[in-house]
Motif scaffolding. Structure first.
Motif, PDB file in Angstrom:
ATOM      1  N   ALA A 190       0.842  -1.201   0.000  1.00 31.88           N
ATOM      2  CA  ALA A 190       0.000   0.000   0.000  1.00 31.88           C
ATOM      3  C   ALA A 190       0.882   1.258   0.000  1.00 31.88           C
TER       4      ALA A 190
ATOM      5  N   ASP B   2       3.961   1.515  -1.042  1.00 33.78           N
ATOM      6  CA  ASP B   2       4.584   1.588  -2.376  1.00 33.78           C
ATOM      7  C   ASP B   2       3.690   2.344  -3.356  1.00 33.78           C
ATOM      8  N   ARG B   3       2.417   2.008  -3.337  1.00 37.50           N
ATOM      9  CA  ARG B   3       1.498   2.628  -4.291  1.00 37.50           C
ATOM     10  C   ARG B   3       1.306   4.113  -3.988  1.00 37.50           C
ATOM     11  N   LEU B   4       1.330   4.458  -2.714  1.00 34.44           N
ATOM     12  CA  LEU B   4       1.141   5.873  -2.369  1.00 34.44           C
ATOM     13  C   LEU B   4       2.318   6.725  -2.827  1.00 34.44           C
TER      14      LEU B   4
ATOM     15  N   THR C  61       3.659   6.878  -5.604  1.00 35.92           N
ATOM     16  CA  THR C  61       3.344   7.445  -6.905  1.00 35.92           C
ATOM     17  C   THR C  61       2.659   8.793  -6.748  1.00 35.92           C
ATOM     18  N   THR C  62       1.649   8.808  -5.899  1.00 37.69           N
ATOM     19  CA  THR C  62       0.884  10.028  -5.710  1.00 37.69           C
ATOM     20  C   THR C  62       1.723  11.070  -4.971  1.00 37.69           C
TER      21      THR C  62
ATOM     22  N   LEU D  46       0.052  12.045   2.874  1.00 37.69           N
ATOM     23  CA  LEU D  46      -0.620  10.755   2.810  1.00 37.69           C
ATOM     24  C   LEU D  46      -0.387   9.981   4.100  1.00 37.69           C
TER      25      LEU D  46
ATOM     26  N   THR E 234      -6.158   9.911   3.845  1.00 38.95           N
ATOM     27  CA  THR E 234      -5.900   8.751   4.690  1.00 38.95           C
ATOM     28  C   THR E 234      -6.269   7.447   4.008  1.00 38.95           C
ATOM     29  N   THR E 235      -5.446   6.452   4.210  1.00 40.42           N
ATOM     30  CA  THR E 235      -5.788   5.067   3.881  1.00 40.42           C
ATOM     31  C   THR E 235      -5.863   4.295   5.196  1.00 40.42           C
ATOM     32  N   VAL E 236      -6.994   3.637   5.416  1.00 39.33           N
ATOM     33  CA  VAL E 236      -7.143   2.802   6.613  1.00 39.33           C
ATOM     34  C   VAL E 236      -7.227   1.358   6.139  1.00 39.33           C
TER      35      VAL E 236
ATOM     36  N   ILE F 121      -6.863  -3.609  -7.488  1.00 42.78           N
ATOM     37  CA  ILE F 121      -6.428  -3.339  -6.112  1.00 42.78           C
ATOM     38  C   ILE F 121      -7.602  -3.487  -5.139  1.00 42.78           C
TER      39      ILE F 121
ATOM     40  N   VAL G 285     -10.636   1.879   4.221  1.00 41.13           N
ATOM     41  CA  VAL G 285     -10.721   3.006   3.292  1.00 41.13           C
ATOM     42  C   VAL G 285      -9.469   2.960   2.426  1.00 41.13           C
ATOM     43  N   LEU G 286      -9.617   2.570   1.161  1.00 42.35           N
ATOM     44  CA  LEU G 286      -8.426   2.341   0.334  1.00 42.35           C
ATOM     45  C   LEU G 286      -7.752   3.637  -0.089  1.00 42.35           C
TER      46      LEU G 286
ATOM     47  N   HIS H 176      -5.967   6.712  -1.826  1.00 45.84           N
ATOM     48  CA  HIS H 176      -5.073   6.907  -2.964  1.00 45.84           C
ATOM     49  C   HIS H 176      -4.317   5.659  -3.380  1.00 45.84           C
ATOM     50  N   VAL H 177      -4.334   4.635  -2.534  1.00 45.66           N
ATOM     51  CA  VAL H 177      -3.694   3.375  -2.912  1.00 45.66           C
ATOM     52  C   VAL H 177      -4.209   2.901  -4.274  1.00 45.66           C
TER      53      VAL H 177
ATOM     54  N   ARG I 214      -4.940   4.579  -6.914  1.00 51.92           N
ATOM     55  CA  ARG I 214      -4.493   5.260  -8.136  1.00 51.92           C
ATOM     56  C   ARG I 214      -2.984   5.301  -8.271  1.00 51.92           C
ATOM     57  N   GLY I 215      -2.295   4.562  -7.402  1.00 48.32           N
ATOM     58  CA  GLY I 215      -0.844   4.575  -7.461  1.00 48.32           C
ATOM     59  C   GLY I 215      -0.294   3.247  -7.904  1.00 48.32           C
ATOM     60  N   GLY I 216       0.995   3.219  -8.066  1.00 48.15           N
ATOM     61  CA  GLY I 216       1.663   1.961  -8.344  1.00 48.15           C
ATOM     62  C   GLY I 216       1.628   1.570  -9.797  1.00 48.15           C
TER      63      GLY I 216
END
Lengths: 329, 329, 329, 329
Positions: A150, A152-154, A156-157, A165, A254-256, C146, C256-257, C259-260, C262-264
């Motif tokens: 997760a 890793d993907r952030l 990018t943004t 983030l 936030t990512t939860v 994802i 709550v996913l 921005h995960v 839209r990344g990666g």
């Protein structure tokens, strides 16, 4: 020999791998038979059982969850709980019991063994990796892997935009998942329950990160709390994002991750560890080493007293946390 | 302090994580500067350097390969190799050298330190996990994870069809990847270089598996060989599938994973280990602990003599292999 | 021919794949040169450029984000914005402009072409898949993948425990990600912005699911709202979990996913689609088809007027939503 | 209404998703009952059945393989095969048959319907995506994803070393997997069965790639063959690596993915497509549209004659292959 098996406590990838290893080794090497108890200690108290043979464990190695079900039932608080356990084990002619679980489940096994002579062998399980008796517990590597992906993907943004983030990961009492995932994911701030955080310091890190023309990623364990004792209701990740937004004026998201971290197929490491724990639990039963549980030391599986499961929470060492601090800000 | 860094030998996920940790800690905690040498010892001999600062290591944590490049150049076989290394290090005013590599690369570092007083600190790297001085090496967990995922996918076909499925994994001299991936993936046969296999026994396992109404999956390390000394040319996986097909009449298919196992993003575990190795290599340089390398013991990073890197190959212990045997057939 | 390239709007996996395909084809097939504009229309207005040749696009195919940067700058609201664009394009002798972006970015391109004759070709980009002119947009498949993986992992917990699990996914105005991930993940309830949901109905589904001895998983698009117009502040996923808990007495947990999604690294499908969009955008430039954008129809890439980008939001068809309803509850 | 369901031919991720959608919709929307036939047409001929209700399809959506089993049994070559099918269907009072399979399985369904009036509805399945009647078939996206991930990992090595890397992917007759994975993975050469390759040209591409200081990655479909008709025995990937090594003197390594490509959990796209195919197959049965199969056109599921399944192989269009050529070398 006839052996009972139960799993207790919260979900943790690798439970099925333990069960499979126990049954495969018990049956093929020793010709034992097994009974599965449904939903942890509840199944033992109530005599609620599941057939457990080689066929029953086929194909379960890569699956999350537990085919035996789980619960947090404590026979010591049930009326007649302990006596009923004795009756059920006698009725099923159970020579030993393999209990797979965390602090709660194994604490019960320890008392049943110490106070009532129930022949228990334990397998430690906690996604939080907070047992001092073992180097690693299975489930933890899987959770860290999911959280790291997760983060890793952030990145990018964080790279493309100018947003703060925040990722909230598991860990009510200890910050192992936050620490490992934060290090592996290259987070800029890692907040753990073991050390109350200073919101000013966090905002300073956020600001310095923006100066380096890159947006900050913060990993926060669900049990982390601010130093000033401000009340945090609901998700601390959401709380933190709000607080940063208000203080710095930077947009924060936030990512939860929640239960996603404890579900799904276990990582190869967790399957290896869980499988070896299962194989060595069978050895302990064979050796009559009741009152012990298996544990990892280096790359060897050893036996420690069951009481070690409840001895002491393995908190994140301040030195380790400080070591990670070089990447903050 | 000015420190040189080089990476040598074959690809291994986690190299960049070490480099990043070294630079981040050296710069932020100690204010050191760094020079990267290109392509291992070749870059030192030839003075072929890469700028190495915080900016240069940004974003490299999750990436496979090495930003410094690698080679198998041995200065001891080059004319004037050692002298030229001395000159280059003097010219660059290098106070210490951090060498990240396997047996070859670290063996050179050990000799340079012992025989010529070059101030070297080592970081062990081998995807094969065959260094006796450390519990784990980074890259190994990633390779095992990739091989395990492949085995997972083959189970689908093994379930639906009646084919023998052979997976060849890395491991010329040791079978650690085969053993761990085989256990984690639930393979029915695991063949390692440490023990020559008996084709009759393998075919017997294959046959017994089919009786259990399920097709067999065999994991074979590329260095595994049959007991009778039959010559194996090319892929041992392909050879084995052919041999089984001829003997049992069952159709057999092979997957050869090859370099896929040593590429791509490192697992969270490998990033954590590589990062900690990097941080502790900086501590070793700070302490003037030349001639040592970092190693993992349990969950602690310790220092051992550089010579330990070349001491002894960590082969798969026969007891561990026997432990896995309960799942064979 | 000299061609400018820009990316605008929010992050979306596949942007780099488009840029790479444009440059590789333009250079190798036509010998064109390129200029990258930094941060969308801002870079064009301000003449802020990035060199864009074959070397610059090497290795970017699998990377999320955009090497050109992005922004939401609108030249029509800047003083002299349009005039400055004309000047910059003239100064750089730009023969055509390839604009990669969503409704906002392409709407600007459409006006610049229609009202000022700027030779624009568009490539549509939206993670939400809500453009009526094209069957699919890149980025969407990655986001759905994802979210689906997260739902997969929650099934483990749903199976072992008795909790309500809510997953909030992207989708402010349309529910495509929720619908596809919900179907692919086997969710029991899917809530989309296109249809206000009835909390009583949702709670009835939750209850019926528990009767089937299995815990419910609900997928909710961030823009979904209850029918009775109750105000939802913050995350609708958190709101929904709270509301269900209060009404049914069942514990509910939220993922709550964010921005995960839209990344990666983009999925293989998104890389294929983005690459083909890039190749066909070059064809459109070659043909002087200014004022058009590329779009996917079936498996063919076609050209449609740029104005189609802003024509009409592609909402989730009620028939498609009803089709999914067979899996609800 | 009572409906039979069977799956035939090779493994393909998504088969279980079709079965689940058929049963869920049939039961919940129409109150139908179902019988599963084991192992394709064999189960129908022999009356070998599996209970198929909502409980039986629970949890199968994300699983590879088929819970019904599969075979390549052709009732038209069995003695009395067709008559026995008639008897079994009558005995079970089967009102319709949903056949899920490829060219072979659906060809049989088409004949049974056309020549013997058996009420068949088809769902097309081929991992190779080579059916002209539908834009996409499920299983293909999963296979492309797996092959692309392998190529992604090889880039690391290609970057660090100077080796030629060959990946052999599925595709005996058509090169769709090679083409899509090659494009998505950024391969330097893609070889497909539809066009015999010229080894000189391939070696020239390899050489030019090395000049660009980067090692080449070649994707070759298992059915690709050299132009000069040289006999290729065993794996064409291994053959090609050998040939390149001999001609260019560059070391070459091969990855043979094999059955890994057709196993494991289907991608989100494939689950979506398979689920919708299942839902629409139920509609076709409801409408009495026997002799048809479902197909994807754009984003809509349509019906086409069952005979379309066997009409014509959808080969890789030379124009599409040429489009990809811009990335070669």
């Amino acid at each position: 020999m006839h052996v009972g098996v139960l799993t207790g406590g919260g979900d943790c990838p690798g439970l099925n791998a333990v069960i499979r290893a126990v049954v495969r080794k018990g049956v093929q090497e020793h010709g034992w038979s097994f009974t599965g108890f449904r939903d942890g200690w509840r199944g033992v108290v109530e005599g609620d059982t599941v057939p457990l043979d080689v066929r029953a464990v086929r194909g379960i190695l890569p699956r999350g969850g537990t085919v035996l079900g789980s619960s947090r039932t404590d026979p010591f608080v049930l009326p007649d709980g302990v006596r009923r356990i004795g009756e059920q084990l006698a009725k099923l002619r159970t020579d030993a019991l393999i209990a797979i679980g965390g602090r709660g489940t194994l604490g019960i096994a320890a008392r049943l063994h110490a106070e009532h002579g129930v022949p228990c062998v334990g397998v430690p399980k906690t996604i939080d990796n907070d047992l001092s008796a073992t180097d690693w517990t299975f489930g933890f590597d899987t959770a860290v892997g999911i959280a790291t992906e997760a983060i890793d993907r952030l990145h990018t943004t964080a790279d493309s935009h100018r947003r703060v983030l925040v990722v909230e990961v598991m860990g009510r009492h200890t910050g192992w998942i936050a620490l490992h995932a934060g290090l592996a994911g290259g987070a800029n701030v890692i907040l753990v329950p073991e050390q109350r955080f200073d919101l000013d310091q966090v905002c300073a890190w956020v600001a310095s990160r923006f100066e380096a023309t890159y947006a900050p990623i913060l990993v926060v364990a669900e049990g982390a709390r601010p130093r000033d004792g401000a009340p945090v209701q609901g998700s601390v990740g959401v709380w933190l994002a709000d607080a940063i937004e208000r203080r710095t004026g930077k947009e924060a998201r936030t990512t939860v991750l929640g239960h996603v971290q404890r579900g799904g197929s276990p990582s190869a490491f967790d399957r290896w560890l869980a499988t070896r724990f299962g194989l060595h639990a069978v050895d302990a039963v064979r050796d009559g080493a009741h009152g012990t549980m298996v544990a990892l030391r280096g790359t060897r599986v050893v036996r420690v007293p069951l009481s070690a499961a409840t001895d002491r929470l393995k908190a994140v060492d301040p030195a380790l946390y400080a070591e990670a601090g070089v990447f903050f800000g």
